[in-house]
Write a protein that holds these residues in place. Sequence first.
Motif, PDB file in Angstrom:
ATOM      1  N   VAL A 180      32.431   2.907  47.094  1.00  0.00           N
ATOM      2  CA  VAL A 180      32.552   1.891  48.136  1.00  0.00           C
ATOM      3  C   VAL A 180      31.742   0.672  47.714  1.00  0.00           C
ATOM      4  N   VAL A 181      32.340  -0.493  47.826  1.00  0.00           N
ATOM      5  CA  VAL A 181      31.635  -1.756  47.646  1.00  0.00           C
ATOM      6  C   VAL A 181      31.695  -2.493  48.977  1.00  0.00           C
ATOM      7  N   VAL A 182      30.526  -2.863  49.505  1.00  0.00           N
ATOM      8  CA  VAL A 182      30.502  -3.687  50.704  1.00  0.00           C
ATOM      9  C   VAL A 182      30.000  -5.069  50.284  1.00  0.00           C
ATOM     10  N   THR A 183      30.908  -6.016  50.278  1.00  0.00           N
ATOM     11  CA  THR A 183      30.614  -7.367  49.829  1.00  0.00           C
ATOM     12  C   THR A 183      30.171  -8.188  51.033  1.00  0.00           C
ATOM     13  N   PRO A 192      29.518   6.931  45.766  1.00  0.00           N
ATOM     14  CA  PRO A 192      28.486   5.908  45.531  1.00  0.00           C
ATOM     15  C   PRO A 192      28.822   4.629  46.281  1.00  0.00           C
ATOM     16  N   VAL A 193      27.781   3.937  46.737  1.00  0.00           N
ATOM     17  CA  VAL A 193      27.957   2.717  47.525  1.00  0.00           C
ATOM     18  C   VAL A 193      27.186   1.575  46.868  1.00  0.00           C
ATOM     19  N   LEU A 194      27.848   0.446  46.695  1.00  0.00           N
ATOM     20  CA  LEU A 194      27.218  -0.777  46.219  1.00  0.00           C
ATOM     21  C   LEU A 194      27.263  -1.795  47.346  1.00  0.00           C
ATOM     22  N   SER A 195      26.104  -2.264  47.786  1.00  0.00           N
ATOM     23  CA  SER A 195      26.047  -3.290  48.828  1.00  0.00           C
ATOM     24  C   SER A 195      25.662  -4.618  48.182  1.00  0.00           C
ATOM     25  N   ILE A 196      26.558  -5.587  48.265  1.00  0.00           N
ATOM     26  CA  ILE A 196      26.326  -6.907  47.685  1.00  0.00           C
ATOM     27  C   ILE A 196      25.751  -7.816  48.769  1.00  0.00           C
ATOM     28  N   VAL A 197      24.574  -8.367  48.496  1.00  0.00           N
ATOM     29  CA  VAL A 197      23.858  -9.179  49.474  1.00  0.00           C
ATOM     30  C   VAL A 197      24.151 -10.662  49.227  1.00  0.00           C
ATOM     31  N   GLY A 198      24.576 -11.346  50.292  1.00  0.00           N
ATOM     32  CA  GLY A 198      24.753 -12.799  50.210  1.00  0.00           C
ATOM     33  C   GLY A 198      23.485 -13.464  50.714  1.00  0.00           C
ATOM     34  N   GLY A 199      22.614 -13.874  49.812  1.00  0.00           N
ATOM     35  CA  GLY A 199      21.317 -14.389  50.202  1.00  0.00           C
ATOM     36  C   GLY A 199      21.379 -15.621  51.085  1.00  0.00           C
ATOM     37  N   LYS A 200      22.490 -16.373  51.026  1.00  0.00           N
ATOM     38  CA  LYS A 200      22.648 -17.569  51.847  1.00  0.00           C
ATOM     39  C   LYS A 200      23.735 -17.407  52.901  1.00  0.00           C
ATOM     40  N   ASP A 201      24.130 -16.169  53.146  1.00  0.00           N
ATOM     41  CA  ASP A 201      25.216 -15.910  54.099  1.00  0.00           C
ATOM     42  C   ASP A 201      24.769 -16.269  55.508  1.00  0.00           C
ATOM     43  N   ALA A 202      25.523 -17.147  56.167  1.00  0.00           N
ATOM     44  CA  ALA A 202      25.197 -17.562  57.523  1.00  0.00           C
ATOM     45  C   ALA A 202      25.974 -16.784  58.573  1.00  0.00           C
TER      46      ALA A 202
END
Length: 233
Positions: free
Chosen positions: A116-119, A209-219
């Motif tokens: 799983v990828v959570v973008t 397995p899970v990959l969580s992609i963090v958007g550091g500037k996500d509003a």
Amino acid sequence: MAYLAVADDRKIYFEHYPGRLLPVVLVHGWGMNCRVWDTTLVALQEAGHAVVSFDQRGCGNSDRDFPVISIEQSAADIAALLRHLGIGRAAVNGWSLGGAVAVESARILGPACAGVVVTTGATPRYTQAPDFPAGNPPGSTAETVALLRADRANFLWALTQGVFAVEQSPQVLQWMWSIFMQASPSADAALLQLDTLDQRATLAALEAPVLSIVGGKDAVVPPDICRAAGKLA
């Protein structure tokens, strides 16, 4: 154009691109459609992966008038679509609300989910709780839907401009706004779920397995939500 009937005579639109490597299912965010993944689609194809993308209920080229539109139903549609295509195992990548759909689909698929990828996904929670300080204030998605109902076109134009962390061309903004405007107000039902959705137990129990992609500037999806997802996985 390819369609799959998933609720009586109502259908979802999908695209299937064969490849020699593990299939990847791409799940768009709320109010979007599969076109937002086109850059990712090309990259996955060039790497040799099979790709499945689809328009969630009420969005894009899928039917608008489903009796039920929810995160759970979109996840069930993924499972139905993979069965229809004869795909026994796949990874699932979901963006924003699609992240919650991806997590629920992984629960349904069980061993058939390879990863799983959570973008910048709206999971495990989108709103705050006494034991979950990350996220937006409780009731925020209900407020969003109320604003949508009051002035849908202008609210979605403002949202289009707020989605991007860096300046975009007028053409890109117009393109994304046009996608938002294709979605039916019935799709708002899935958005409303984010006020109460809690996938912490589901996410922690996944064997894939899970990959969580963090958007550091996500509003839209606060970064701490994505960090919490990574810690639970």
